[in-house]
Design a protein around this motif. Structure first.
Motif, PDB file in Angstrom:
ATOM      1  N   ARG A  19       7.591  -3.952   5.931  1.00  0.00           N
ATOM      2  CA  ARG A  19       6.636  -4.985   5.539  1.00  0.00           C
ATOM      3  C   ARG A  19       6.251  -4.893   4.055  1.00  0.00           C
ATOM      4  N   GLY A  20       6.923  -3.993   3.331  1.00  0.00           N
ATOM      5  CA  GLY A  20       6.738  -3.940   1.891  1.00  0.00           C
ATOM      6  C   GLY A  20       5.785  -2.883   1.385  1.00  0.00           C
ATOM      7  N   ASP A  21       5.292  -2.018   2.273  1.00  0.00           N
ATOM      8  CA  ASP A  21       4.454  -0.909   1.840  1.00  0.00           C
ATOM      9  C   ASP A  21       5.321   0.227   1.300  1.00  0.00           C
ATOM     10  N   SER A  22       4.665   1.248   0.778  1.00  0.00           N
ATOM     11  CA  SER A  22       5.367   2.402   0.205  1.00  0.00           C
ATOM     12  C   SER A  22       4.986   3.657   0.979  1.00  0.00           C
ATOM     13  N   PRO A  23       5.677   3.946   2.090  1.00  0.00           N
ATOM     14  CA  PRO A  23       5.365   5.142   2.865  1.00  0.00           C
ATOM     15  C   PRO A  23       5.895   6.408   2.196  1.00  0.00           C
ATOM     16  N   VAL A  24       5.118   7.456   2.267  1.00  0.00           N
ATOM     17  CA  VAL A  24       5.495   8.768   1.749  1.00  0.00           C
ATOM     18  C   VAL A  24       5.402   9.754   2.902  1.00  0.00           C
ATOM     19  N   GLY A  25       6.500  10.412   3.234  1.00  0.00           N
ATOM     20  CA  GLY A  25       6.508  11.365   4.331  1.00  0.00           C
ATOM     21  C   GLY A  25       6.489  12.797   3.838  1.00  0.00           C
ATOM     22  N   LEU A  26       5.494  13.554   4.255  1.00  0.00           N
ATOM     23  CA  LEU A  26       5.431  14.977   3.913  1.00  0.00           C
ATOM     24  C   LEU A  26       6.255  15.748   4.942  1.00  0.00           C
ATOM     25  N   ILE A  27       7.243  16.489   4.475  1.00  0.00           N
ATOM     26  CA  ILE A  27       8.165  17.191   5.369  1.00  0.00           C
ATOM     27  C   ILE A  27       8.283  18.652   4.948  1.00  0.00           C
ATOM     28  N   ARG A  28       8.551  19.517   5.923  1.00  0.00           N
ATOM     29  CA  ARG A  28       8.775  20.939   5.620  1.00  0.00           C
ATOM     30  C   ARG A  28      10.209  21.206   5.236  1.00  0.00           C
ATOM     31  N   ASN A  29      11.132  20.515   5.887  1.00  0.00           N
ATOM     32  CA  ASN A  29      12.558  20.815   5.737  1.00  0.00           C
ATOM     33  C   ASN A  29      13.211  19.812   4.791  1.00  0.00           C
ATOM     34  N   PRO A  30      13.706  20.265   3.637  1.00  0.00           N
ATOM     35  CA  PRO A  30      14.332  19.324   2.703  1.00  0.00           C
ATOM     36  C   PRO A  30      15.575  18.633   3.263  1.00  0.00           C
ATOM     37  N   ASP A  31      16.162  19.196   4.331  1.00  0.00           N
ATOM     38  CA  ASP A  31      17.332  18.560   4.942  1.00  0.00           C
ATOM     39  C   ASP A  31      17.000  17.204   5.557  1.00  0.00           C
ATOM     40  N   HIS A  32      15.714  16.933   5.770  1.00  0.00           N
ATOM     41  CA  HIS A  32      15.303  15.671   6.372  1.00  0.00           C
ATOM     42  C   HIS A  32      15.056  14.572   5.330  1.00  0.00           C
ATOM     43  N   ALA A  33      15.165  14.920   4.060  1.00  0.00           N
ATOM     44  CA  ALA A  33      14.794  13.967   3.016  1.00  0.00           C
ATOM     45  C   ALA A  33      15.657  12.708   3.037  1.00  0.00           C
ATOM     46  N   ASP A  34      16.948  12.868   3.220  1.00  0.00           N
ATOM     47  CA  ASP A  34      17.836  11.698   3.197  1.00  0.00           C
ATOM     48  C   ASP A  34      17.534  10.739   4.343  1.00  0.00           C
ATOM     49  N   GLU A  35      17.132  11.281   5.484  1.00  0.00           N
ATOM     50  CA  GLU A  35      16.805  10.414   6.616  1.00  0.00           C
ATOM     51  C   GLU A  35      15.593   9.536   6.286  1.00  0.00           C
ATOM     52  N   LEU A  36      14.616  10.111   5.598  1.00  0.00           N
ATOM     53  CA  LEU A  36      13.451   9.318   5.211  1.00  0.00           C
ATOM     54  C   LEU A  36      13.824   8.258   4.175  1.00  0.00           C
ATOM     55  N   MET A  54       0.835  -1.201   0.000  1.00  0.00           N
ATOM     56  CA  MET A  54       0.000   0.000   0.000  1.00  0.00           C
ATOM     57  C   MET A  54       0.872   1.255   0.000  1.00  0.00           C
ATOM     58  N   ARG A  55       0.356   2.289  -0.611  1.00  0.00           N
ATOM     59  CA  ARG A  55       1.005   3.597  -0.587  1.00  0.00           C
ATOM     60  C   ARG A  55       0.329   4.423   0.503  1.00  0.00           C
ATOM     61  N   ILE A  56       1.100   4.784   1.527  1.00  0.00           N
ATOM     62  CA  ILE A  56       0.564   5.501   2.687  1.00  0.00           C
ATOM     63  C   ILE A  56       1.256   6.851   2.777  1.00  0.00           C
ATOM     64  N   ALA A  89      16.583   6.804   3.853  1.00  0.00           N
ATOM     65  CA  ALA A  89      17.389   5.764   4.492  1.00  0.00           C
ATOM     66  C   ALA A  89      16.535   4.703   5.179  1.00  0.00           C
ATOM     67  N   ILE A  90      15.313   5.052   5.577  1.00  0.00           N
ATOM     68  CA  ILE A  90      14.448   4.063   6.223  1.00  0.00           C
ATOM     69  C   ILE A  90      13.411   3.498   5.255  1.00  0.00           C
ATOM     70  N   GLY A  91      13.525   3.870   3.988  1.00  0.00           N
ATOM     71  CA  GLY A  91      12.642   3.295   2.982  1.00  0.00           C
ATOM     72  C   GLY A  91      11.413   4.099   2.653  1.00  0.00           C
ATOM     73  N   ALA A  92      11.382   5.379   3.066  1.00  0.00           N
ATOM     74  CA  ALA A  92      10.234   6.238   2.787  1.00  0.00           C
ATOM     75  C   ALA A  92      10.578   7.241   1.689  1.00  0.00           C
ATOM     76  N   GLU A  93       9.552   7.639   0.956  1.00  0.00           N
ATOM     77  CA  GLU A  93       9.717   8.668  -0.076  1.00  0.00           C
ATOM     78  C   GLU A  93       9.421  10.038   0.534  1.00  0.00           C
ATOM     79  N   PRO A  94      10.375  10.955   0.508  1.00  0.00           N
ATOM     80  CA  PRO A  94      10.100  12.282   1.056  1.00  0.00           C
ATOM     81  C   PRO A  94       9.431  13.200   0.028  1.00  0.00           C
ATOM     82  N   VAL A  95       8.472  13.977   0.487  1.00  0.00           N
ATOM     83  CA  VAL A  95       7.849  15.009  -0.335  1.00  0.00           C
ATOM     84  C   VAL A  95       7.889  16.299   0.468  1.00  0.00           C
TER      85      VAL A  95
END
Length: 220
Positions: free
Chosen positions: A23-40, A1-3, A42-48
């Motif tokens: 568990r094989g889902d596709s998490p997408v994290g909405l973030i304000r600070n682009p500096d946090h994108a690499d951290e997401l 699932m895309r969450i 690294a844990i398998g999430a797509e940053p937006v």
């Protein structure tokens, strides 16, 4: 699932994204600070990168389009004042719900706070009162959207950074106690898999019941 997860760099959100990716889902994290994108990443999430305090409903709708579910886990955080309690904990939650509705994403999980329906105590300091009122207003708005959104509201007690135990007390009303952020994230994952919890407002603290059993019980 895309969450899609609002507040994607918050502590609960990071635990949630990690669990979903594992568990094989596709998490997408909405973030304000682009500096946090690499951290997401690294844990398998797509940053937006998007700021829910300034974005338009069209921009947020585009961010959630195609999701199977969305989770509002954003908050103004410690140190923020009365104005940001309203602009994040209430207004951004409403915006996120508007966007989910426009995008046709029905499943919506809200991370709220324990006992907000009781309102702040008469002697509460102003920022805390603003927080409680903002969370209640966001919950009230979501509860009116039962025709458009399949919502579940989760209201954790006092949050800790302790390791999760996998044991909780989850019910419409519980005593005011603490719960680890890791266990909150694990409960959110279980709720995503439990359509029987749609339309429920649930309080959560640490307890003695395994998470899956607790979620199954409240969904009966």
């Amino acid at each position: 699932m895309r969450i899609v997860i609002a507040g994607g760099h918050g502590k609960i959100a990071l635990h949630l994204e990690r669990l979903l990716a594992a568990r094989g889902d596709s998490p997408v994290g909405l973030i304000r600070n682009p500096d946090h994108a690499d951290e997401l990443r690294a844990i398998g999430a797509e940053p937006v990168v998007i700021d829910l305090e300034s974005a338009t409903v069209t921009e947020v709708t585009e961010a959630v389009m195609g999701a199977d579910a969305v989770v509002f886990a954003a908050g103004a955080g410690p140190g923020s004042g009365v104005a940001r309690k309203d602009s994040v904990d209430r207004a951004a939650a409403k915006l996120f719900a508007d966007a989910a509705t426009l995008a046709g994403v029905r499943r919506f999980l809200m991370v709220s706070a324990i006992a907000v329906d009781d309102g702040p105590s008469p002697d509460a300091e102003p920022v805390w009162a603003a927080y409680v009122n903002a969370k209640k207003a966001a919950d009230d708005d979501l509860r009116e959207r039962y025709l458009e959104l399949d919502w579940t509201i989760l209201r954790p007690g006092g949050l800790t950074d302790d390791p999760g135990t996998g044991l909780v007390w989850l019910a419409p009303k519980v005593e005011r106690e603490q719960v680890s952020r890791e266990d909150v994230a694990a409960v959110l994952v279980a709720l995503l898999d439990a359509p029987a919890t749609i339309g429920h407002v649930l309080e959560l603290v640490g307890g003695n019941t395994p998470i899956r059993d607790a979620v199954t019980a409240v969904g009966r």
